[in-house]
Write a protein that holds these residues in place. Structure first.
Motif, short mmCIF file in Angstrom:
data_model
loop_
_atom_site.label_atom_id
_atom_site.label_comp_id
_atom_site.label_asym_id
_atom_site.label_seq_id
_atom_site.Cartn_x
_atom_site.Cartn_y
_atom_site.Cartn_z
N MET A 1 0.82 -1.19 0.00
CA MET A 1 0.00 0.00 0.00
C MET A 1 0.87 1.26 0.00
SD MET A 1 -3.08 1.19 0.13
CE MET A 1 -3.98 2.60 0.62
N LYS A 2 1.98 1.27 0.73
CA LYS A 2 2.84 2.45 0.80
C LYS A 2 3.42 2.78 -0.58
CE LYS A 2 4.19 2.19 5.62
NZ LYS A 2 5.30 2.09 6.56
N LYS A 3 3.79 1.74 -1.34
CA LYS A 3 4.37 1.96 -2.66
C LYS A 3 3.36 2.63 -3.58
CE LYS A 3 6.78 -0.40 -6.39
NZ LYS A 3 7.26 -1.66 -6.90
N LYS A 4 2.11 2.15 -3.55
CA LYS A 4 1.09 2.75 -4.41
C LYS A 4 0.75 4.16 -3.95
CE LYS A 4 -0.85 -1.18 -6.65
NZ LYS A 4 -1.95 -1.62 -7.43
N THR A 5 0.77 4.42 -2.64
CA THR A 5 0.51 5.77 -2.13
C THR A 5 1.58 6.72 -2.63
OG1 THR A 5 -0.52 4.87 -0.14
CG2 THR A 5 0.19 7.16 -0.05
N ALA A 6 2.83 6.32 -2.55
CA ALA A 6 3.93 7.16 -3.02
C ALA A 6 3.83 7.38 -4.52
CB ALA A 6 5.26 6.53 -2.66
N LEU A 7 3.47 6.33 -5.27
CA LEU A 7 3.32 6.43 -6.71
C LEU A 7 2.22 7.42 -7.06
CD1 LEU A 7 3.94 5.53 -9.62
CD2 LEU A 7 2.28 3.71 -9.30
N LEU A 8 1.09 7.29 -6.40
CA LEU A 8 -0.04 8.18 -6.68
C LEU A 8 0.33 9.61 -6.32
CD1 LEU A 8 -2.89 8.59 -7.68
CD2 LEU A 8 -3.72 8.16 -5.37
N ALA A 9 0.99 9.82 -5.21
CA ALA A 9 1.39 11.16 -4.82
C ALA A 9 2.30 11.77 -5.88
CB ALA A 9 2.09 11.13 -3.46
N ASP A 46 -10.85 7.25 -7.03
CA ASP A 46 -11.78 6.83 -5.97
C ASP A 46 -10.94 6.32 -4.82
OD1 ASP A 46 -13.69 5.73 -4.31
OD2 ASP A 46 -14.68 4.57 -5.90
N VAL A 47 -11.00 7.01 -3.70
CA VAL A 47 -10.22 6.62 -2.53
C VAL A 47 -11.12 6.16 -1.39
CG1 VAL A 47 -8.26 8.08 -3.12
CG2 VAL A 47 -10.11 9.02 -1.74
N SER A 48 -12.27 5.64 -1.76
CA SER A 48 -13.24 5.24 -0.73
C SER A 48 -12.91 3.91 -0.07
CB SER A 48 -14.65 5.19 -1.33
OG SER A 48 -14.71 4.22 -2.36
N SER A 49 -12.03 3.13 -0.69
CA SER A 49 -11.62 1.86 -0.10
C SER A 49 -10.23 1.52 -0.63
CB SER A 49 -12.60 0.73 -0.45
OG SER A 49 -12.49 0.40 -1.83
N VAL A 50 -9.59 0.57 0.01
CA VAL A 50 -8.25 0.17 -0.42
C VAL A 50 -8.30 -0.38 -1.84
CG1 VAL A 50 -6.35 -1.45 0.01
CG2 VAL A 50 -7.44 -0.27 1.93
N GLU A 51 -9.29 -1.22 -2.13
CA GLU A 51 -9.38 -1.81 -3.47
C GLU A 51 -9.59 -0.74 -4.54
OE1 GLU A 51 -11.40 -2.84 -0.85
OE2 GLU A 51 -10.12 -4.54 -0.35
N VAL A 57 -4.92 3.99 -8.56
CA VAL A 57 -3.48 4.12 -8.79
C VAL A 57 -3.12 3.49 -10.13
CG1 VAL A 57 -1.19 3.38 -8.02
CG2 VAL A 57 -2.82 4.28 -6.36
N ASP A 58 -3.68 2.33 -10.42
CA ASP A 58 -3.41 1.68 -11.70
C ASP A 58 -3.92 2.52 -12.87
OD1 ASP A 58 -2.23 -0.42 -10.33
OD2 ASP A 58 -4.04 -1.70 -10.39
N LYS A 59 -5.12 3.10 -12.71
CA LYS A 59 -5.68 3.95 -13.78
C LYS A 59 -4.82 5.20 -13.99
CE LYS A 59 -10.50 2.59 -13.10
NZ LYS A 59 -11.82 3.05 -12.63
N VAL A 60 -4.39 5.79 -12.89
CA VAL A 60 -3.56 6.99 -12.99
C VAL A 60 -2.22 6.65 -13.63
CG1 VAL A 60 -2.29 8.73 -11.64
CG2 VAL A 60 -4.70 8.25 -11.12
N SER A 61 -1.65 5.52 -13.29
CA SER A 61 -0.38 5.09 -13.91
C SER A 61 -0.56 4.89 -15.41
CB SER A 61 0.11 3.80 -13.26
OG SER A 61 0.43 4.01 -11.91
N ALA A 62 -1.65 4.25 -15.80
CA ALA A 62 -1.92 4.04 -17.23
C ALA A 62 -2.12 5.38 -17.93
CB ALA A 62 -3.14 3.14 -17.41
#
Length: 130
Positions: A1-9, A46-51, A57-62
């Motif tokens: 989760m930390k890796k995806k948070t940093a990526l999204l940031a 959508d940050v309403s849940s972890v999933e 994060v995947d959509k933003v990366s794409a």
């Protein structure tokens, strides 16, 4: 989760949150790049849940990958058009400059001819008056 948070940031900082895409307008004209396709739309996050967060994060990366490719195409297209405009302007400036220089040369030649004619006439008339 930390890796995806940093990526999204990082993605958010790099891309911004703006989802309103406005074509570039200048003096009533709209410029669009040639052969780049449609600009990719920024995804909803959508940050309403972890999933859902992870999916975002995947959509933003794409999106980031597509947007960078699109941006590269835009830069190439703009450079191509700017170069063509610059070359056209250079040709037009050269034409105007050369035309102006030709007028100046004709006028200078006319001044020289007229001055020489008047000088010769003055000399002839002064000799005739003596």
């Amino acid at each position: 989760m930390k890796k995806k948070t940093a990526l999204l940031a990082g993605v958010v900082l790099a891309c911004g949150w703006s989802q309103n895409v406005t074509p570039v307008r200048a003096a009533g004209h709209v410029w669009t790049p040639q052969n780049c396709g449609e600009e990719p739309a920024a995804p909803a996050v959508d940050v309403s849940s972890v999933e859902r967060y992870n999916a975002s994060v995947d959509k933003v990366s794409a999106y980031q990958k597509e947007a960078r490719a699109y941006n590269s195409c835009v830069v190439r297209s703009a450079l191509h058009e700017e170069t063509a405009i610059s070359e056209d302007a250079k040709d037009r400036i050269t034409f105007v400059h050369d035309s102006s220089a030709a007028v100046q040369k004709r006028i200078a030649a006319n001044f020289e001819k007229l001055t020489a004619t008047l000088k010769a006439g003055s000399t002839r008339l002064q000799k005739a008056a003596q």
